[in-house]
Design a protein around this motif. Structure first.
Motif, PDB file in Angstrom:
ATOM      1  N   GLU A  69       1.060 134.498  95.072  1.00 41.61           N
ATOM      2  CA  GLU A  69       0.777 135.465  94.037  1.00 41.61           C
ATOM      3  C   GLU A  69       0.850 136.944  94.444  1.00 41.61           C
ATOM      4  O   GLU A  69       1.280 137.752  93.565  1.00 41.61           O
ATOM      5  N   LYS A  70       0.176 137.172  95.658  1.00 44.37           N
ATOM      6  CA  LYS A  70       0.358 138.636  95.853  1.00 44.37           C
ATOM      7  C   LYS A  70       1.703 139.087  96.044  1.00 44.37           C
ATOM      8  O   LYS A  70       2.077 140.231  95.546  1.00 44.37           O
ATOM      9  N   LEU A  71       2.566 138.213  96.862  1.00 48.94           N
ATOM     10  CA  LEU A  71       4.082 138.687  96.818  1.00 48.94           C
ATOM     11  C   LEU A  71       4.722 139.032  95.453  1.00 48.94           C
ATOM     12  O   LEU A  71       5.482 139.757  95.204  1.00 48.94           O
ATOM     13  N   LEU A  72       4.252 138.145  94.346  1.00 54.11           N
ATOM     14  CA  LEU A  72       5.198 138.148  93.280  1.00 54.11           C
ATOM     15  C   LEU A  72       4.673 139.302  92.566  1.00 54.11           C
ATOM     16  O   LEU A  72       5.361 140.097  91.731  1.00 54.11           O
ATOM     17  N   ALA A  73       3.141 139.770  92.804  1.00 52.71           N
ATOM     18  CA  ALA A  73       2.449 140.909  91.941  1.00 52.71           C
ATOM     19  C   ALA A  73       3.227 142.001  92.679  1.00 52.71           C
ATOM     20  O   ALA A  73       3.598 143.217  92.007  1.00 52.71           O
ATOM     21  N   ALA A  76       6.629 142.571  91.169  1.00 48.44           N
ATOM     22  CA  ALA A  76       6.330 143.170  89.841  1.00 48.44           C
ATOM     23  C   ALA A  76       5.975 144.769  89.693  1.00 48.44           C
ATOM     24  O   ALA A  76       6.458 145.374  89.130  1.00 48.44           O
ATOM     25  N   TYR A  77       5.315 144.984  90.892  1.00 44.75           N
ATOM     26  CA  TYR A  77       4.939 146.658  91.131  1.00 44.75           C
ATOM     27  C   TYR A  77       6.202 147.319  91.313  1.00 44.75           C
ATOM     28  O   TYR A  77       6.443 148.322  90.938  1.00 44.75           O
ATOM     29  N   ILE A  78       6.935 146.565  92.188  1.00 43.40           N
ATOM     30  CA  ILE A  78       8.211 147.276  92.624  1.00 43.40           C
ATOM     31  C   ILE A  78       9.180 147.571  91.324  1.00 43.40           C
ATOM     32  O   ILE A  78       9.553 148.528  90.760  1.00 43.40           O
ATOM     33  N   PHE A  79       9.310 146.445  90.393  1.00 41.30           N
ATOM     34  CA  PHE A  79      10.123 146.550  89.438  1.00 41.30           C
ATOM     35  C   PHE A  79       9.592 147.685  88.324  1.00 41.30           C
ATOM     36  O   PHE A  79      10.159 148.213  87.772  1.00 41.30           O
ATOM     37  N   THR A  80       8.404 147.454  88.103  1.00 39.32           N
ATOM     38  CA  THR A  80       7.683 148.263  86.943  1.00 39.32           C
ATOM     39  C   THR A  80       7.813 149.697  87.613  1.00 39.32           C
ATOM     40  O   THR A  80       7.864 150.696  86.835  1.00 39.32           O
ATOM     41  N   TRP A 104      -0.426 145.963  88.032  1.00 42.25           N
ATOM     42  CA  TRP A 104       0.099 145.007  89.328  1.00 42.25           C
ATOM     43  C   TRP A 104      -0.398 145.391  90.494  1.00 42.25           C
ATOM     44  O   TRP A 104      -0.904 144.479  91.318  1.00 42.25           O
ATOM     45  N   VAL A 105      -0.595 146.628  90.914  1.00 40.43           N
ATOM     46  CA  VAL A 105      -1.042 147.091  92.052  1.00 40.43           C
ATOM     47  C   VAL A 105      -2.834 146.555  91.998  1.00 40.43           C
ATOM     48  O   VAL A 105      -3.194 146.058  93.296  1.00 40.43           O
TER      49      VAL A 105
END
Ligand code: HEM
Length: 120
Positions: A69-73, A76-80, A104-105
């Protein structure tokens, strides 16, 4: 190692916030050489130190659910973040992107500290 990781994470968020503020007010200043290089160096180091700790503590995504879950988040942080600085076409879209990235952070930090899944 953990202290370095958290320092790099704080720097990454601070530099992203600074670039977001510049993009809204003085976008031409984003052309400064140090602003094109430093964030990538910090983010790469953050990733490398994270992966070293992952191996050191055997916390592999796929095996350790909160790490997944942390890596997926993080993705998502990188993409946003990319959306906020590059894709968003006006300041309203940039503000929405920035708030999304911060959400996300917060999830990344929460999952890292509790070592428990929050969404998945
Ligand atoms: C936005 C990016 C990131 C933030 C804000 C962040 C935040 C944190 C925080 C606050 C901790 C400390 C948790 C504690 O109190 O023990 C931590 C630990 C950790 N992080 Fe990150 N991190 C980020 C990116 C990454 C990445 C990209 C990886 C791996 C590729 C990673 C892997 C780890 C590992 C393995 C730990 C050690 C967990 C433990 O304490 O056993 N992190 N992170």
């Amino acid at each position: 190692m953990l202290h370095l990781h958290m320092t790099l994470a704080a720097l990454s968020i601070a530099l992203f916030t600074f670039r977001f503020a510049l993009k809204m007010t003085n976008p031409e200043k984003l052309q400064a050489r140090w602003l094109k290089i430093t964030p990538h160096v910090i983010d790469t180091l953050l990733f490398v130190v994270g992966i070293i700790m992952m191996v050191q503590y055997a916390l592999y995504p796929g095996q350790v659910p909160w790490m997944t879950e942390k890596l997926l988040a993080v993705v998502a942080y990188i993409f946003t973040g990319y959306y906020t600085l590059k894709l968003a076409r006006n300041n309203t879209m940039r503000i929405i992107g920035y708030l999304g990235a911060m959400g996300w952070v917060i999830l990344v930090a929460r999952v890292a500290m509790t070592k428990q899944n929050f969404l998945l």
